[in-house]
Design a protein around this motif. Structure first.
Motif, short mmCIF file in Angstrom:
data_model
loop_
_atom_site.label_atom_id
_atom_site.label_comp_id
_atom_site.label_asym_id
_atom_site.label_seq_id
_atom_site.Cartn_x
_atom_site.Cartn_y
_atom_site.Cartn_z
N TYR A 102 52.57 46.90 55.80
CA TYR A 102 52.01 45.55 55.67
C TYR A 102 52.89 44.53 56.38
N THR A 105 52.67 44.89 60.27
CA THR A 105 51.41 44.47 60.90
C THR A 105 51.06 43.02 60.61
N THR A 134 41.63 52.44 61.38
CA THR A 134 40.48 52.28 60.49
C THR A 134 40.74 52.82 59.08
N CYS A 137 42.96 50.50 57.18
CA CYS A 137 42.23 49.32 56.72
C CYS A 137 41.35 49.69 55.53
N GLY A 138 40.79 50.88 55.54
CA GLY A 138 39.91 51.32 54.47
C GLY A 138 40.61 51.48 53.13
N LYS A 143 45.12 44.69 56.51
CA LYS A 143 44.02 43.75 56.36
C LYS A 143 43.13 43.79 57.60
N VAL A 144 41.85 43.50 57.40
CA VAL A 144 40.91 43.47 58.51
C VAL A 144 41.34 42.41 59.53
N GLU A 145 41.84 41.29 59.05
CA GLU A 145 42.27 40.22 59.95
C GLU A 145 43.44 40.66 60.84
N ASN A 146 44.25 41.58 60.35
CA ASN A 146 45.37 42.08 61.14
C ASN A 146 44.95 43.25 62.03
N MET A 147 43.88 43.95 61.65
CA MET A 147 43.44 45.10 62.44
C MET A 147 42.66 44.66 63.68
N LEU A 148 41.87 43.61 63.56
CA LEU A 148 41.00 43.20 64.67
C LEU A 148 41.77 42.88 65.96
#
Length: 172
Positions: A102, A105, A134, A137-138, A143-148
């Motif tokens: 965490y 990222t 993915t 994130c699942g 977080k999705v905001e950090n993965m994008l």
């Protein structure tokens, strides 16, 4: 296995439709590459062995059923493997490792794009980057905001990789 000869014949216009290759007929009721006129599913030309779903007298409907059965089995296997991967990651990433990932990222979005592009250039595949991020994130580690931004960077990395490959191509 798909009958590549039939597919090539259809693409060149030698065969107008798939109906002209049915029913599949085998001489002397012997199922092998040499003795059968094949439909969409064909026997191996190297070994002469026919797939499990291949049968003498098969119609187009039989080949369609075989294709659907294979598709459903493949999707079921994919879903089972993804569920297993997520549950395994969940068990492995409990505790201190979750906090470390965490913190690693939780960076600026622009820097994440550069990191995503760099990782993709190194591994030569944005699919590897996306399939590694993915599940994280699942299970809530990322977080999705950090993965994008990382995924966007991996797409940019793929573009850079293809541009590098195009520049070294000998065709002008």
């Amino acid at each position: 296995m798909a009958n590549s000869d039939l597919i090539a014949d259809i693409s060149t216009g030698d065969v107008q439709s798939c109906e002209s290759v049915y029913p599949v007929t085998c001489q002397n009721a012997t199922v092998s590459y040499e003795s059968c006129r094949q439909g969409l599913i064909g026997c191996s030309s190297k070994t002469g062995i026919c797939p499990v779903f291949f049968q003498d007298g098969a119609s187009k409907d039989d080949d369609m059923v075989s294709g659907w059965v294979c598709l459903i089995l493949a999707l079921f296997l994919l879903i089972v493997c993804l569920i297993g991967l997520v549950s395994l990651l969940k068990k492995m990433l409990l505790g201190a490792s979750t906090r470390i990932i965490y913190k690693a990222t939780n960076i600026n979005g622009y820097l994440a794009i550069v990191i995503g592009a760099g990782v993709t250039i190194l591994v030569q595949s944005s699919s590897i980057t996306a399939s590694a991020l993915t599940p994280l994130c699942g299970i809530g580690v990322l977080k999705v905001e950090n993965m994008l931004p990382l995924i966007l960077g991996s797409d940019i990395g793929t573009t850079i990789t293809s541009l590098l490959a195009a520049m070294v191509s000998s065709k002008g």
